[in-house]
Design a protein around this motif. Sequence first.
Motif, short mmCIF file in Angstrom:
data_model
loop_
_atom_site.label_atom_id
_atom_site.label_comp_id
_atom_site.label_asym_id
_atom_site.label_seq_id
_atom_site.Cartn_x
_atom_site.Cartn_y
_atom_site.Cartn_z
N UNK A 217 7.04 35.68 65.18
CA UNK A 217 7.48 36.29 63.93
C UNK A 217 6.62 35.85 62.74
N UNK A 218 5.58 35.11 63.00
CA UNK A 218 4.83 34.46 61.94
C UNK A 218 3.78 35.36 61.28
N UNK A 219 3.37 34.92 60.11
CA UNK A 219 2.19 35.43 59.42
C UNK A 219 1.55 34.21 58.79
N UNK A 220 0.39 33.83 59.31
CA UNK A 220 -0.32 32.65 58.83
C UNK A 220 -1.75 33.02 58.48
N UNK B 42 3.08 46.11 60.50
CA UNK B 42 2.27 47.10 61.21
C UNK B 42 0.81 46.77 60.95
N UNK B 43 0.12 46.22 61.96
CA UNK B 43 -1.23 45.72 61.79
C UNK B 43 -2.18 46.79 61.28
N UNK C 102 -5.51 48.92 56.86
CA UNK C 102 -5.82 50.02 55.93
C UNK C 102 -5.58 49.60 54.48
N UNK C 103 -4.48 48.92 54.24
CA UNK C 103 -4.17 48.45 52.89
C UNK C 103 -5.23 47.48 52.41
N UNK D 61 1.71 46.46 51.72
CA UNK D 61 1.04 46.45 50.41
C UNK D 61 1.24 45.11 49.71
N UNK D 62 2.46 44.62 49.70
CA UNK D 62 2.72 43.35 49.02
C UNK D 62 2.09 42.19 49.77
N UNK D 63 2.02 42.27 51.09
CA UNK D 63 1.36 41.22 51.87
C UNK D 63 -0.12 41.18 51.54
N UNK D 64 -0.76 42.34 51.48
CA UNK D 64 -2.18 42.40 51.14
C UNK D 64 -2.42 41.88 49.73
N UNK D 65 -1.55 42.26 48.80
CA UNK D 65 -1.69 41.75 47.42
C UNK D 65 -1.63 40.23 47.40
#
Length: 115
Positions: free
Chosen positions: A103-106, A40-41, A46-47, A4-8
């Motif tokens: 481990x990344x998120x880009x 969790x992709x 979904x978020x 949720x916070x990542x999507x925000x």
Amino acid sequence: MHEYSIVASLIDLCEKEAKKHHAKAIKRLEIRVGRLSGIEVHFLEQCFDTFKEETICHNATLVVELCEVVLLCTSCHEQSVVSENHFICPKCHSEDVSMIGGQELHVKSIEIIEE
């Protein structure tokens, strides 16, 4: 769920970029997520679909590229992609390895619709 916070944060980033480029909407958001990032992709997707309503991203498509785990061996200096959580160099079998990918998120790209 930290998705949720990542999507925000992603939507906030899209809104800032849209404003900076005088865009009226975001068409597509591409991100890279490491297999061991803890994200969790399917929850992230979904978020995004839930929270994008009434934002600049309301018609946007989220594209997620899953990144494999990449190890760098300190002993033989070999970079290796490992598909299992087995952190040993496949070339020299050393356990002296560092994880340099997985481990990344880009944010890979944000496609905008101009005014």
